[in-house]
Design a protein around this motif. Sequence first.
Motif, PDB file in Angstrom:
ATOM      1  N   MET A   1     -35.683  81.422   0.727  1.00 19.56           N
ATOM      2  CA  MET A   1     -34.793  80.371   0.220  1.00 19.56           C
ATOM      3  C   MET A   1     -33.523  80.976  -0.361  1.00 19.56           C
ATOM      4  SD  MET A   1     -37.076  77.682  -1.920  1.00 19.56           S
ATOM      5  CE  MET A   1     -36.372  76.072  -1.748  1.00 19.56           C
ATOM      6  N   LEU A   2     -32.458  80.194  -0.295  1.00 22.09           N
ATOM      7  CA  LEU A   2     -31.192  80.622  -0.903  1.00 22.09           C
ATOM      8  C   LEU A   2     -30.756  79.507  -1.849  1.00 22.09           C
ATOM      9  CD1 LEU A   2     -28.782  82.596  -0.987  1.00 22.09           C
ATOM     10  CD2 LEU A   2     -27.753  81.241   0.842  1.00 22.09           C
ATOM     11  N   ASN A   3     -30.689  79.821  -3.122  1.00 20.28           N
ATOM     12  CA  ASN A   3     -30.327  78.797  -4.115  1.00 20.28           C
ATOM     13  C   ASN A   3     -29.055  79.196  -4.833  1.00 20.28           C
ATOM     14  OD1 ASN A   3     -32.810  77.267  -3.731  1.00 20.28           O
ATOM     15  ND2 ASN A   3     -33.802  79.043  -4.671  1.00 20.28           N
ATOM     16  N   ILE A   4     -28.071  78.283  -4.754  1.00 23.68           N
ATOM     17  CA  ILE A   4     -26.747  78.567  -5.296  1.00 23.68           C
ATOM     18  C   ILE A   4     -26.394  77.509  -6.336  1.00 23.68           C
ATOM     19  CG2 ILE A   4     -24.264  78.708  -4.697  1.00 23.68           C
ATOM     20  CD1 ILE A   4     -25.629  80.783  -3.085  1.00 23.68           C
ATOM     21  N   VAL A   5     -25.844  77.943  -7.459  1.00 21.98           N
ATOM     22  CA  VAL A   5     -25.245  76.998  -8.415  1.00 21.98           C
ATOM     23  C   VAL A   5     -23.749  76.973  -8.134  1.00 21.98           C
ATOM     24  CG1 VAL A   5     -24.682  76.555 -10.834  1.00 21.98           C
ATOM     25  CG2 VAL A   5     -26.972  77.370 -10.219  1.00 21.98           C
ATOM     26  N   LEU A   6     -23.231  75.802  -7.792  1.00 16.15           N
ATOM     27  CA  LEU A   6     -21.779  75.656  -7.624  1.00 16.15           C
ATOM     28  C   LEU A   6     -21.243  75.111  -8.944  1.00 16.15           C
ATOM     29  CD1 LEU A   6     -19.422  75.970  -5.696  1.00 16.15           C
ATOM     30  CD2 LEU A   6     -19.780  73.621  -4.952  1.00 16.15           C
ATOM     31  N   PHE A   7     -20.429  75.932  -9.593  1.00 18.93           N
ATOM     32  CA  PHE A   7     -20.048  75.678 -10.984  1.00 18.93           C
ATOM     33  C   PHE A   7     -18.539  75.489 -11.089  1.00 18.93           C
ATOM     34  CE2 PHE A   7     -19.200  77.329 -15.354  1.00 18.93           C
ATOM     35  CZ  PHE A   7     -20.123  76.576 -16.070  1.00 18.93           C
ATOM     36  N   GLY A   8     -18.130  74.771 -12.118  1.00 18.26           N
ATOM     37  CA  GLY A   8     -16.695  74.633 -12.381  1.00 18.26           C
ATOM     38  C   GLY A   8     -16.442  73.376 -13.174  1.00 18.26           C
ATOM     39  N   PHE A  25     -24.428  76.087   5.930  1.00 21.37           N
ATOM     40  CA  PHE A  25     -25.575  76.939   5.581  1.00 21.37           C
ATOM     41  C   PHE A  25     -26.913  76.197   5.611  1.00 21.37           C
ATOM     42  CE2 PHE A  25     -21.859  79.029   3.766  1.00 21.37           C
ATOM     43  CZ  PHE A  25     -22.025  80.329   4.207  1.00 21.37           C
ATOM     44  N   GLY A  26     -26.861  74.880   5.865  1.00 20.12           N
ATOM     45  CA  GLY A  26     -28.105  74.105   5.988  1.00 20.12           C
ATOM     46  C   GLY A  26     -28.892  73.989   4.696  1.00 20.12           C
ATOM     47  N   LEU A  27     -28.172  74.051   3.563  1.00 18.28           N
ATOM     48  CA  LEU A  27     -28.865  73.923   2.271  1.00 18.28           C
ATOM     49  C   LEU A  27     -28.960  72.452   1.871  1.00 18.28           C
ATOM     50  CD1 LEU A  27     -27.059  76.847   0.388  1.00 18.28           C
ATOM     51  CD2 LEU A  27     -29.239  76.918   1.597  1.00 18.28           C
ATOM     52  N   GLY A  78     -40.057  72.503   2.373  1.00 19.65           N
ATOM     53  CA  GLY A  78     -39.529  73.137   3.590  1.00 19.65           C
ATOM     54  C   GLY A  78     -38.028  73.320   3.580  1.00 19.65           C
ATOM     55  N   SER A  79     -37.375  73.069   2.451  1.00 19.13           N
ATOM     56  CA  SER A  79     -35.926  73.245   2.399  1.00 19.13           C
ATOM     57  C   SER A  79     -35.561  74.727   2.512  1.00 19.13           C
ATOM     58  CB  SER A  79     -35.403  72.676   1.075  1.00 19.13           C
ATOM     59  OG  SER A  79     -34.058  73.012   0.923  1.00 19.13           O
ATOM     60  N   LYS A  80     -34.392  74.994   3.133  1.00 18.21           N
ATOM     61  CA  LYS A  80     -33.910  76.386   3.229  1.00 18.21           C
ATOM     62  C   LYS A  80     -33.370  76.872   1.899  1.00 18.21           C
ATOM     63  CE  LYS A  80     -31.286  77.770   6.701  1.00 18.21           C
ATOM     64  NZ  LYS A  80     -30.158  77.691   7.674  1.00 18.21           N
ATOM     65  N   GLY A  81     -33.159  75.921   0.983  1.00 16.51           N
ATOM     66  CA  GLY A  81     -32.611  76.275  -0.325  1.00 16.51           C
ATOM     67  C   GLY A  81     -31.732  75.148  -0.829  1.00 16.51           C
ATOM     68  N   PHE A  82     -31.203  75.331  -2.021  1.00 16.91           N
ATOM     69  CA  PHE A  82     -30.472  74.249  -2.670  1.00 16.91           C
ATOM     70  C   PHE A  82     -29.081  74.685  -3.086  1.00 16.91           C
ATOM     71  CE2 PHE A  82     -34.957  73.432  -3.541  1.00 16.91           C
ATOM     72  CZ  PHE A  82     -35.072  72.125  -3.100  1.00 16.91           C
ATOM     73  N   ILE A  83     -28.174  73.715  -3.045  1.00 10.69           N
ATOM     74  CA  ILE A  83     -26.890  73.912  -3.683  1.00 10.69           C
ATOM     75  C   ILE A  83     -26.848  72.952  -4.872  1.00 10.69           C
ATOM     76  CG2 ILE A  83     -25.770  72.472  -1.874  1.00 10.69           C
ATOM     77  CD1 ILE A  83     -23.807  75.187  -3.092  1.00 10.69           C
TER      78      ILE A  83
END
Length: 190
Positions: A1-8, A25-27, A78-83
């Motif tokens: 999994m790839l988990n990203i926090v998009l911040f600002g 990225f299919g997140l 089954g998610s590839k990860g979250f944004i």
Amino acid sequence: MLNIVLFGPPGAGKGTQSELIIDKFGLSHLSTGDILRGEIAAKTELGSKAKSLMDNGELVPDSIVIGMIESKIAGANGSKGFIFDGFPRTVAQAEALDGLLEKYSTEIHEMIALEVDEAELKTRLLERGKVSGRADDQDISKIENRIRVYKEQTLPVANFYSNQNKYKGIDGVGSIEEIFERISHAIENA
Ligand code: AMP
């Protein structure tokens, strides 16, 4: 999994860039602002609790947003990860998120922080207010309150991830495509 926090800060372009990131990225996109606006539109009890806080640019209580995120993660098998967009907005939320992800043997891999100066944020939010219909985008005093809340309650979240060596600052001024290019580069090197 790839988990990203998009911040600002509010108006930095998190929503716009999230759409491009999920396509490339299919997140899975988790925006607490969008979920809360959905609750208001559906006239739920949670929505009615959140509405006046949101209209005034104040934060919704941690327990409410953490509960929402918990159920979305649990429902996304089954998610590839979250944004994560607009979450975590307090250090308590960031700590709770670490705990939640640990249950699924995963973690936040990177915080991508969009950096935009305050004058540009105000201009963007007032412009968005003309078309978004969002009460919190409509007048300068509400916008200034959101920026104040961001500085006081949300900015410490950047330190939280910086201390874990996960902070990546990105210049958030330029065309949508240019900024997306910078973000893509950061994600590919996460
Ligand atoms: P946003 O769409 O991210 O700009 O969020 C709009 C409003 O929803 C914010 O000003 C808060 O009132 C509320 N909100 C969204 N996400 C959160 C969060 N993680 N914690 C607390 N309140 C939130």
